[in-house]
Design a protein around this motif. Structure first.
Motif, short mmCIF file in Angstrom:
data_model
loop_
_atom_site.label_atom_id
_atom_site.label_comp_id
_atom_site.label_asym_id
_atom_site.label_seq_id
_atom_site.Cartn_x
_atom_site.Cartn_y
_atom_site.Cartn_z
N TYR A 89 0.81 -1.21 0.00
CA TYR A 89 0.00 0.00 0.00
C TYR A 89 0.85 1.26 0.00
O TYR A 89 0.40 2.31 -0.46
N THR A 106 1.50 1.98 -3.56
CA THR A 106 0.33 2.59 -4.21
C THR A 106 0.21 4.06 -3.82
O THR A 106 -0.13 4.90 -4.65
N THR A 147 0.09 7.10 -6.23
CA THR A 147 -1.04 8.03 -6.21
C THR A 147 -0.54 9.47 -6.29
O THR A 147 -1.13 10.32 -6.95
N LEU A 164 -0.86 2.71 7.85
CA LEU A 164 -0.25 1.91 6.80
C LEU A 164 0.70 0.87 7.39
O LEU A 164 1.50 0.26 6.68
N LEU A 189 -0.56 -1.52 9.72
CA LEU A 189 -1.43 -2.39 10.52
C LEU A 189 -0.97 -3.83 10.48
O LEU A 189 -1.33 -4.62 11.37
N GLU A 200 -1.15 -6.40 13.52
CA GLU A 200 -1.71 -7.75 13.40
C GLU A 200 -0.73 -8.75 14.00
O GLU A 200 -1.12 -9.65 14.74
N LEU A 230 -0.91 -8.34 17.84
CA LEU A 230 -2.17 -8.80 18.44
C LEU A 230 -2.31 -10.31 18.37
O LEU A 230 -2.94 -10.93 19.23
N GLN A 251 -11.20 -8.54 1.31
CA GLN A 251 -10.33 -7.59 0.60
C GLN A 251 -9.55 -6.67 1.52
O GLN A 251 -8.56 -6.09 1.12
N TYR A 304 -6.64 -5.10 6.77
CA TYR A 304 -6.15 -4.08 7.70
C TYR A 304 -7.28 -3.43 8.49
O TYR A 304 -7.08 -2.94 9.59
N THR A 334 -7.73 -5.57 11.48
CA THR A 334 -6.68 -5.32 12.46
C THR A 334 -6.96 -4.02 13.22
O THR A 334 -6.76 -3.94 14.43
N LEU A 335 -7.44 -3.01 12.51
CA LEU A 335 -7.72 -1.74 13.15
C LEU A 335 -8.84 -1.90 14.19
O LEU A 335 -8.76 -1.38 15.31
N LEU A 385 -6.56 6.01 3.24
CA LEU A 385 -5.33 5.28 3.52
C LEU A 385 -5.55 3.79 3.77
O LEU A 385 -4.62 3.00 3.68
N LEU A 386 -6.79 3.41 4.06
CA LEU A 386 -7.09 1.99 4.20
C LEU A 386 -7.82 1.46 2.96
O LEU A 386 -8.37 0.37 2.97
N LEU A 410 -6.24 1.79 -0.24
CA LEU A 410 -5.27 1.96 -1.32
C LEU A 410 -5.35 0.83 -2.34
O LEU A 410 -4.90 1.00 -3.48
N GLY A 411 -5.96 -0.29 -1.96
CA GLY A 411 -6.19 -1.35 -2.93
C GLY A 411 -7.03 -0.83 -4.10
O GLY A 411 -6.78 -1.18 -5.26
N TYR A 449 -7.13 2.29 -5.12
CA TYR A 449 -6.27 3.17 -5.92
C TYR A 449 -5.35 2.35 -6.82
O TYR A 449 -5.10 2.71 -7.97
N GLU A 450 -4.83 1.25 -6.27
CA GLU A 450 -3.95 0.38 -7.06
C GLU A 450 -4.74 -0.12 -8.27
O GLU A 450 -4.23 -0.12 -9.40
#
Lengths: 451, 451
Positions: free
Chosen positions: A171, A174, A178, A418, A420, A424, A427, B168, B171, B174-175, B417-418, B420-421, B423-424
């Motif tokens: 990411y 990306t 961007t 970015l 995380l 993971e 945790l 998909q 993250y 995880t958050l 920011l979470l 970005l997939g 955007y990719e």
């Protein structure tokens, strides 16, 4: 119930208009960089292939204050002044009488403090007619910032990312794209420095620097940008500490008792701490200044204070700094970006002068602090500032024991949205500590040149 | 060169202390929700198994202003008031005489506007002695927000995430876990509603709602929270528009000419737009109010205004709203969170009253706007507000043609920011548009019950 204030803001019109150059106030100047071949002190001309002259003059300046160009202020204002927070909910959770303040740089476009120097670096290069900038990036904060700044001033950005991070953090790539930047995995096949290593090597910051420097040195319309370590980079970051001083005053504090920052190359730490060291040298405040680094990459606490290269291939000048050896590669399991083999020469010098302290912390302790911080203050910290947060929490708990109402100021230099994957890992219980072993340290130090 | 102001900030002490209830000012009341079995209007008691009484009373209130409890204000102050930005760099890039303002909610702990309602919802539940809250989440913004708010008030959060997003966006999970929440992929095996579908089904918001509602209804110490659609949710979001009105005044504007927001369930749009509609109804301003939705999930522009269920299994009351059918599942290639089958009843009613307009936009047009925005303003928008940004840019370019100096206000309701997939996918050219076909629409509408 009285409503408690959490944030201390400044208007755009209150933003400091000068960077602070600590060299002007130090009792002795830092040792000069040396030419890698002759071992003689280098002059501005030696750096001209890599940097525009205005940045070189900042690198060697002894002026106390350097004005921030209006074009740079204009861009800073997209996110600056950044907020200073009082961590009231964390204080309550800890039951501490300490007053904890954190200066938050995660509000920047790249989510960290790095744009504070990316913007002026790109500005001075643009002014000098440079077409493209090359750079390295580790976790990706710096590469993102340079790509962002290049987008604003119309320059190309070409970025080599440390292989291990490139693989782990798609990411970040990306995000750089961007903002319009080009990104390569380091070691790449595009440079001699890169081709000296197998393509699947995890890479290192030193190696990525070699690649970026090599490409910049070959074309006069291309220059190189560094995100930490050098004097001019630390200079640009002092806006953090200058703002924090104004905001502490707004909060009714007469000064800090303890200033804590994380250190990798040192730019975030220097940015917060240098203005506080000025106040200390002038006798207006008497804070303890403390750098916190990862136990896996402990340049200040366990490195040797010697001349070493800034990169792996030995293309840069020799700089006197606390180094683990220029081809040191920290364990790739370490989650954060604090992975440089040495400490900024200016911070190394200030450490030797006894103006600051240093400490190393294991990463699972850092993430335990990060979780407590996220669940009280709401912000998920980047892995780097979790080092400073762990130390802040530890000091706040010591205040609970002693009853001291210390004012603790720390730098939350970026958010972790970015990163995380590292959370993971923590945790799920898979994160391990990886302090540098004595054998690995000695092997890495053996590569430091004899000057 | 004059330094231009980019941000309009308010002190914490200037934060509005009331939410605005637009029902008090509408020429006619919205149609009541109906009991799913009897088709009779429901009363507060019918909702008591799912919500605490204070939220139910807000849901049916006709009071114009509802005070924000001090405990909620205290938490809001962690990030509120949020900044209003003038998009000067975007304006310059477009060459438009329009003045573009965006209200930025990405500064919140969850990175979106959702905590504005998560915090009061959790507060009122905590006050009522509730132990745990269940909810659904799509892209993850709402689940993150509820987990954050539950952490602050000591409640458990159990969250069902739409399967396609769960797969998909690891993250986001995880958050949510970083904030201490528990998360399941929907359809799960934990509920009857979930077990009615194969385990690898991509899921939908309607289905995840069924699962969360089913679990909450079984245990008096557990209640349910919804992140959009309902009146009390939209009410809590009005702090966005109330702050924006104060900040526009700071910027020297007498009002807006055009207010543009993206719509999924409608909470972000309502939060920005309702206070502006109040000003319009009172004759103090005369802005055009426009909702922008994805062409793949066009509830306002192509749905029918009928009574329908809020969830897939038909466990919720029937609400009169613009619906595509309660088991409508938008194409999983759509990147954003604007995937609910219907529009908030209150917004649907206001649309029918002619107080606002609506428009649908394809997602590649949205991302083209997002890239332009990121490269000028520095903020990477979440996929949802790119819909509003695409329309804002289109209107600003129309002003360039006409020479009109319109004041355009839009809601940048979160950062990307979470995401970005997505955007990719756009930058690599793999993103496609997926407007809803007429055949799919008719099939989905066939499931709407006859009331």
């Amino acid at each position: 119930m009285t409503l408690e204030q959490h944030k201390y803001l400044l208007d755009e019109s209150q933003m400091p208009t000068n960077w602070y150059n600590i060299v002007a106030d130090l009792p002795s100047p830092p040792p000069p960089p040396l030419h890698p071949g002759t071992h003689q002190p280098i002059g501005p001309d030696d750096l001209a292939p890599l940097f525009p002259m205005e940045l070189i003059l900042q690198e060697v300046s002894t002026e106390r204050y350097i004005p921030i160009p209006e074009e740079v202020q204009q861009v800073y204002r997209l996110w600056r002044p950044s907020p200073l927070f009082r961590a009231r909910r964390l204080e309550k959770a800890l039951g501490t009488p300490a007053r904890i303040y954190y200066k938050y740089e995660g509000v920047s476009p790249a989510g960290s403090h790095k744009p504070n120097t990316a913007v002026p670096q790109v500005y001075y290069n643009a002014k000098a007619g440079v077409r493209k900038l090359t750079t390295e990036t580790g976790a990706g904060q710096w590469g993102t910032s340079l790509a962002f700044a290049c987008a604003l001033f119309g320059l190309e950005a070409e970025i080599w990312q440390v292989g291990a991070s490139y693989d782990q953090k798609p990411y970040r790539r990306t995000l750089i794209e961007t903002f319009g930047g080009t990104i390569h995995r380091s070691p790449s096949r595009l440079t001699e420095s890169g081709r000296a290593y197998p393509e699947d090597h995890p890479g290192s910051l030193g190696l990525a620097i070699s690649e970026a420097v090599e490409v910049a040195a070959q074309d006069p319309s291309v220059k190189y940008a560094l995100g930490s370590v050098l004097n001019h980079v630390l200079l640009h970051q002092t806006i953090i500490g200058e703002e924090a001083l104004l905001q502490l005053e707004l909060a009714g504090e007469t000064g800090a008792d303890l200033v804590i920052g994380c250190t990798g190359g040192g730019s975030n730490f220097g940015g917060l701490a240098f203005p506080f060291i000025r106040e200390k040298l002038a006798g207006r405040q008497s804070p303890v200044i403390r750098a916190v680094e990862p136990a896996s990459c402990p340049s200040l606490t366990r490195g040797e204070y010697r001349y070493d290269f800034g990169d792996t291939a030995g293309l840069t000048p020799l700089m006197k700094m606390h180094t683990l050896g220029h081809d040191f590669v920290p364990d790739p399991i370490h989650a954060g970006g604090l992975r440089y083999h040495a400490m900024a020469p200016l911070i190394s010098h200030i450490y030797e002068l006894g103006l600051m302290e240093a400490k190393a912390i294991n990463q699972t302790d850092c993430f335990a602090a990060a979780i407590q911080f996220a669940r009280t203050e709401g912000i998920v910290p980047a892995p780097e500032p979790t080092h400073a947060l762990a130390e802040t929490i530890s000091e706040a708990l010591a205040c609970k024991e002693s009853g001291e109402e210390k004012v603790i100021v720390t730098a939350l230099c970026g958010h972790g949205l970015l990163d995380l994957g590292a959370y993971e890992s923590y945790l799920s219980g898979r994160m391990t500590d990886n302090p540098l072993s004595e054998a690995d340290l000695q092997a890495a130090l053996a590569t430091v040149p004899v000057v």
